[in-house]
Write a protein that holds these residues in place. Structure first.
Motif, PDB file in Angstrom:
ATOM      1  N   GLN A  37      47.825 116.742 162.375  1.00  0.00           N
ATOM      2  CA  GLN A  37      49.126 116.526 161.926  1.00  0.00           C
ATOM      3  C   GLN A  37      49.285 116.576 160.177  1.00  0.00           C
ATOM      4  O   GLN A  37      48.415 116.137 159.578  1.00  0.00           O
ATOM      5  N   THR A  38      50.290 117.037 159.932  1.00  0.00           N
ATOM      6  CA  THR A  38      50.785 116.945 158.590  1.00  0.00           C
ATOM      7  C   THR A  38      52.030 116.049 158.439  1.00  0.00           C
ATOM      8  O   THR A  38      52.714 115.981 159.397  1.00  0.00           O
ATOM      9  N   LYS A  41      55.541 116.472 160.045  1.00  0.00           N
ATOM     10  CA  LYS A  41      55.494 117.536 161.426  1.00  0.00           C
ATOM     11  C   LYS A  41      54.822 116.677 162.779  1.00  0.00           C
ATOM     12  O   LYS A  41      54.169 115.679 162.443  1.00  0.00           O
ATOM     13  N   GLN A  42      55.205 117.256 163.830  1.00  0.00           N
ATOM     14  CA  GLN A  42      54.661 116.411 164.708  1.00  0.00           C
ATOM     15  C   GLN A  42      53.259 116.816 165.182  1.00  0.00           C
ATOM     16  O   GLN A  42      52.827 117.824 164.606  1.00  0.00           O
ATOM     17  N   ARG A  43      52.498 115.842 165.661  1.00  0.00           N
ATOM     18  CA  ARG A  43      51.087 116.111 166.109  1.00  0.00           C
ATOM     19  C   ARG A  43      50.882 117.169 167.152  1.00  0.00           C
ATOM     20  O   ARG A  43      51.538 117.485 167.883  1.00  0.00           O
ATOM     21  N   GLU A  44      50.127 118.215 166.497  1.00  0.00           N
ATOM     22  CA  GLU A  44      49.846 119.284 167.479  1.00  0.00           C
ATOM     23  C   GLU A  44      48.507 119.402 167.965  1.00  0.00           C
ATOM     24  O   GLU A  44      47.618 119.053 167.309  1.00  0.00           O
ATOM     25  N   GLU A  86      46.459 126.328 155.410  1.00  0.00           N
ATOM     26  CA  GLU A  86      47.222 125.623 156.309  1.00  0.00           C
ATOM     27  C   GLU A  86      46.410 124.819 157.331  1.00  0.00           C
ATOM     28  O   GLU A  86      47.189 124.199 158.347  1.00  0.00           O
TER      29      GLU A  86
END
Length: 113
Positions: A37-38, A41-44, A86
């Motif tokens: 997670q950044t 943003k949503q946790r991916e 990224e």
């Protein structure tokens, strides 16, 4: 009860290995996974692995990251190679049981360009 380790600062192109260990008091762990997670943003999902080592891995890290686990040690690993800026994020470990999900506190991975 779920603890990550191995994060840090690395230059682009470098490698890091994350570890996640679940407490021995957690029983019947099924799928384990790494999420990131950044801010804003949503946790991916990055990658997940079943007890029988069936793997699901995000396209964004395919070919660079490898997930593995040691059931006897209740431990999961994420080998991250060819890191990119990224990939910078907080990485979280998740362990699923039939009753609940366990999350670690997260470990910061920072990739400098």
């Amino acid at each position: 009860q779920v603890v990550e380790s191995g994060g840090g600062l690395v230059q682009a192109g470098g490698s890091l290995r994350l570890s996640c260990t679940a407490s021995g008091t957690i029983f019947s762990i099924g799928v384990m996974g790494w999420y990131r997670q950044t801010p804003g943003k949503q946790r991916e999902l990055v990658a997940s692995i079943t007890r029988r080592s069936s793997i699901n891995i995000a396209d964004s890290v395919k070919g660079r990251f490898t997930i593995s686990r040691d059931n006897a040690k209740n431990t999961m690993y994420l080998q991250m190679n060819s890191l990119k800026p990224e990939d910078t994020a907080v990485y979280y470990c998740n362990a699923k049981t039939p009753w609940t999900d366990y999350w670690g506190q997260g470990t910061q991975v920072t990739v400098s360009s």
